[in-house]
Structures are given as structure tokens and as C-alpha cells.
Design an enzyme around this catalytic site. Structure first.
Site, PDB file in Angstrom:
ATOM      1  N   GLU A 165      39.461  35.321  44.349  1.00 20.10           N
ATOM      2  CA  GLU A 165      39.867  36.151  43.215  1.00 20.10           C
ATOM      3  C   GLU A 165      38.629  36.706  42.504  1.00 20.10           C
ATOM      4  OE1 GLU A 165      42.559  33.635  40.998  1.00 20.10           O
ATOM      5  OE2 GLU A 165      43.842  33.332  42.740  1.00 20.10           O
ATOM      6  N   HIS A 307      42.893  35.517  36.734  1.00 21.82           N
ATOM      7  CA  HIS A 307      43.151  35.259  38.143  1.00 21.82           C
ATOM      8  C   HIS A 307      43.714  36.536  38.767  1.00 21.82           C
ATOM      9  CE1 HIS A 307      42.960  30.713  38.058  1.00 21.82           C
ATOM     10  NE2 HIS A 307      43.015  30.985  36.764  1.00 21.82           N
ATOM     11  N   GLU A 366      47.293  36.991  35.672  1.00 20.23           N
ATOM     12  CA  GLU A 366      47.246  37.310  37.095  1.00 20.23           C
ATOM     13  C   GLU A 366      47.141  38.828  37.261  1.00 20.23           C
ATOM     14  OE1 GLU A 366      47.067  35.059  39.353  1.00 20.23           O
ATOM     15  OE2 GLU A 366      47.888  33.216  38.505  1.00 20.23           O
TER      16      GLU A 366
END
Length: 396
Positions: A165, A307, A366
Site C-alpha cells: 500500500e 491504507h 482505505e
């Protein structure tokens, strides 16, 4: 950019001459007493770079200054010995040029070397940024923290806790660059004036918590033994590390925090793996130990863990999150367009531990969609969403 103190100079005078907020000049010179400058002393001016210029026929001090958007007084200030009525064709002078564009290069495969290169440029132009090392990785690479702002309220953001990531790291570095450029040039950023947040808030950023893992994903196997053979064995002999999330020892750093760690450890791999192994106990890995110690030391007001992927963010843990979290989540969703999810079956993560131990807002964000590592083609959209969330976090 560095200037040399002359008779009658002060940091206030530099603030006016260069058009840079006084506090930024003070913060760029932490070892200088503002009321006790002395002739010959070196002073850092943020947001400017030197450009050499060769005087041509027909030039005047006023014309040169006007073309470069500065005052004739500033040209005289920064070129000792220059006389406005005695310019000599062919002579070279230095022109202080305001930086109005990114000095970092975020849209590339981003490893430790890229991070070091960009941070070097960033700190050179904006010396009010403060760099420190919070610890070292398994392989001895520094875990860098950058701070911007001078307020008592400390907000933290981190990236690349998972190796594949890594795109979260250039996102955070670009945010630092745009924030520094905005506040130095007194420009609104997406309609928000950033100088007031700079005075009220300190933003702590750890852009790459897992440097060993990032270098593995981006650059392949390390040369050194026994690490090379150990990593290859954990990856079952494959040299494809695109699915690797863990640190170099095969421990998933976001499953290492003492927040229902036992529950998480029981359902995941029981030995080192490219992802999801929680380790033999909480807080065994030096990267996690460093982040935990930083968090304990500074007792952050709120934290953002970046992330990929999903275009969602999570903000609850066992009902322990404060009421403030819901209001922030709503603001984040509005700013980014991401889905806000309070509860998810997640334990032992950084935001889980932060909420549990501090009862303050913590978020796992995310970025983007697809399969990790996300392609650089998504970078622009990812950055826009992430930067909007961080701006809300430091301005509310």
C-alpha cells in the site's frame, strides 16, 4: 534559501521584504533569537530559491525586480554590493524566486530512496518543517516523522504500514508540500486559509512505517543474507511480492497492537507470512514499537491511518469511540465522497488501539479501489480524497 544579516535587519523586516508570515521565518530558524540578530548571521527564508541572472543591455534594477515579482529593495538586500545606478552588463546577480509549484515528485514507484529524495527537497525549501527519526526498521532503516505547524493540538497521520500500500506515502508527502506552499505564500487551499490551522495545530506525519516491506514490493529481494533467503521462504519461493503486506520478518504491522490482539492472532496465520500474521505477541516489531511510543509520548488529539483500497473509512471500535468521531466521519465523507463505516470486524489495528486506550477519534482510511498495489493511474483521485480528509482533520 539563506540570507546574510546586514545592519538594520530583523526577522520582521525579512517577513515584509519576502512576503512570508513572520512565524514561518521564526520556525525556520529554531536556533536564532529573533531579537538578537548579528551582522553576518545566516537566516533561512522559507519558500524561496536562488536563481542566477546575467545582466543584459537595457536592464535596470526596477525592470529585473518587476519581471521576477519582487521589489528592488529585495534585490539590493540579497545582493550585497549591488548599486542600482551602476549595473554592469554581463555581471551575474542572484534573484530570490518564490516557489509556486511542487518540489516533490510523487507520481512514481515510491520506495525509500524516493522518499529520501523528496524529503530532502521539501526540507530545503521549507525549513519550518521538522524532521526526526522515531526509530528504525528491522533492517535499520530510519522511521521518519515530519511535523508542520506550531499549535498545541497534535494530529497524526501515517502511511505504508502495509508494504503493498506504498502509494499512501507519496500522498502524505505531497500533502506536506502543498500545505507548506499554501501557508508560505498565504494562499487559500481549496477555499481554506491554512495559516490559522498552522498556528493552532501541529500535524505529525510518519509517511512510511514499513520501509523494508515497501522496498521489497517496489524493488524486489534484498541482496543481504540471511534476509534474502528468509523472505523468499516466507513467500514460498516466489519472487512476486505484489501481495506482500507484512514487514520484512513476515509480521503484519497493523495486526500488532494490543487491542483484542489475541482474537486476531487466533484466526490468522500462525507463522510468518506475506500478510495477516499477527506475530508471537503484541508490539514485537520495532516499527510498531516506534509508532506506539510516539503515540504514547504525544497523546494525539486524533489519528488517521492511511491504507488502500476500497474508498471507505472505518472509525469505530467496540463502542469506545467518542461522539466527536461521528461528526468528523460525516465531514470526511462529505469532503472525500468515501463511504463512512463505523464498525467492521477488525482488531489489533493502530486505530483500534488508539480508540481503546485514548477514547479519541481514530480512522482507518482505505484509499482507491482495485488490487494492491494500486496503479499510479489512480493517484490523482486518491490524492484528492486523502488531502480533503486531512484538511478537514486539521481545520475542525
Amino acid at each position: 534559501m539563506q540570507v546574510t544579516v546586514r545592519s538594520g535587519d530583523s526577522l520582521w523586516k525579512y517577513s515584509i521584504l519576502f512576503g512570508v508570515p513572520f512565524r514561518l521565518i521564526v520556525d525556520s530558524n529554531p536556533g536564532i533569537e529573533p531579537e538578537a540578530l548579528y551582522i553576518g548571521q545566516a537566516v533561512q527564508i522559507p519558500g524561496f530559491q536562488w536563481v542566477e541572472y546575467r545582466i543584459a543591455s537595457g536592464d535596470s534594477l526596477w525592470r529585473i525586480a518587476t519581471r521576477n515579482g519582487i521589489s528592488a529593495e529585495l534585490l539590493l538586500q540579497t545582493n550585497p554590493g549591488l548599486e542600482s545606478n551602476n549595473l554592469q552588463v554581463g555581471d551575474t546577480i542572484r534573484i530570490p524566486r518564490r516557489v509556486m509549484e511542487l518540489v516533490t515528485n510523487p507520481q512514481r514507484n515510491y520506495n525509500v530512496a524516493a522518499l529520501e529524495e523528496d524529503l530532502g527537497r521539501l526540507l530545503d525549501v521549507y525549513p519550518f518543517l521538522r524532521r526526526s527519526s522515531i526509530g528504525n526498521s528491522v533492517m535499520g532503516k530510519p522511521l521518519t516523522e515530519i511535523r508542520i505547524g506550531s499549535g498545541d493540538r497534535i494530529i497524526h497521520a501515517n502511511g505504508s504500514i502495509h508494504a503493498n500500500e506504498w502509494i499512501t506515502t507519496p500522498v502524505l508527502v505531497q500533502f506536506l508540500n502543498e500545505y507548506a506552499m499554501s501557508v508560505t505564500n498565504s494562499m487559500d487551499w481549496q477555499g481554506t486559509a491554512m495559516y490559522a490551522p498552522y498556528l493552532a495545530v501541529t500535524l505529525s506525519v510518519v509517511p512510511m512505517l514499513n520501509p523494508d516491506g515497501v522496498d521489497l514490493v517496489v524493488g524486489g529481494l534484498p541482496e543481504a543474507e540471511p534476509v534474502r533467503s528468509e523472505v523468499l521462504a516466507i513467500n514460498e519461493g516466489s519472487s512476486d511480492f505484489s501481495g506482500w503486506k507484512a514487514n520484512i520478518r513476515g509480521v503484519d504491522l497493523n495486526k500488532q497492537f494490543p487491542a483484542l490482539w489475541e482474537r486476531d492472532a487466533a484466526i490468522g496465520p500462525q507463522s510468518p507470512a506475506p500478510r495477516d500474521y499477527s506475530g508471537a505477541a503484541p508490539l514485537t516489531e520495532p516499527e510498531v514499537q516506534a509508532l506506539a511510543e510516539l503515540t504514547r509520548r504525544d497523546s494525539f488529539l486524533r489519528v488517521l491511518a492511511f491504507h488502500t483500497q476500497g474508498e471507505v473509512f472505518f472509525w469505530g471500535f467496540e463502542g469506545l469511540e467518542p461522539p466527536e468521531s461521528a461528526a468528523l466521519a460525516a465531514a470526511f465523507a462529505e469532503a472525500s465522497g468515501y463511504e463512512s463505516i463505523r464498525n467492521v470486524d477488525s482488531t489489533a489495528g493502530y486505530k483500534d488501539w488508539f480508540i481503546q486506550d485514548w477514547r479519541r477519534p481514530g480512522f482507518t482510511i482505505e484509499l482507491g479501489k482495485g488490487t494492491n498495489p494500486l496503479p499510479l493511474e489512480q493517484y490523482g483521485q486518491i490524492y484528492d480524497a486523502a488531502s480533503s480528509i486531512i484538511r478537514v482533520a486539521i481545520t475542525r
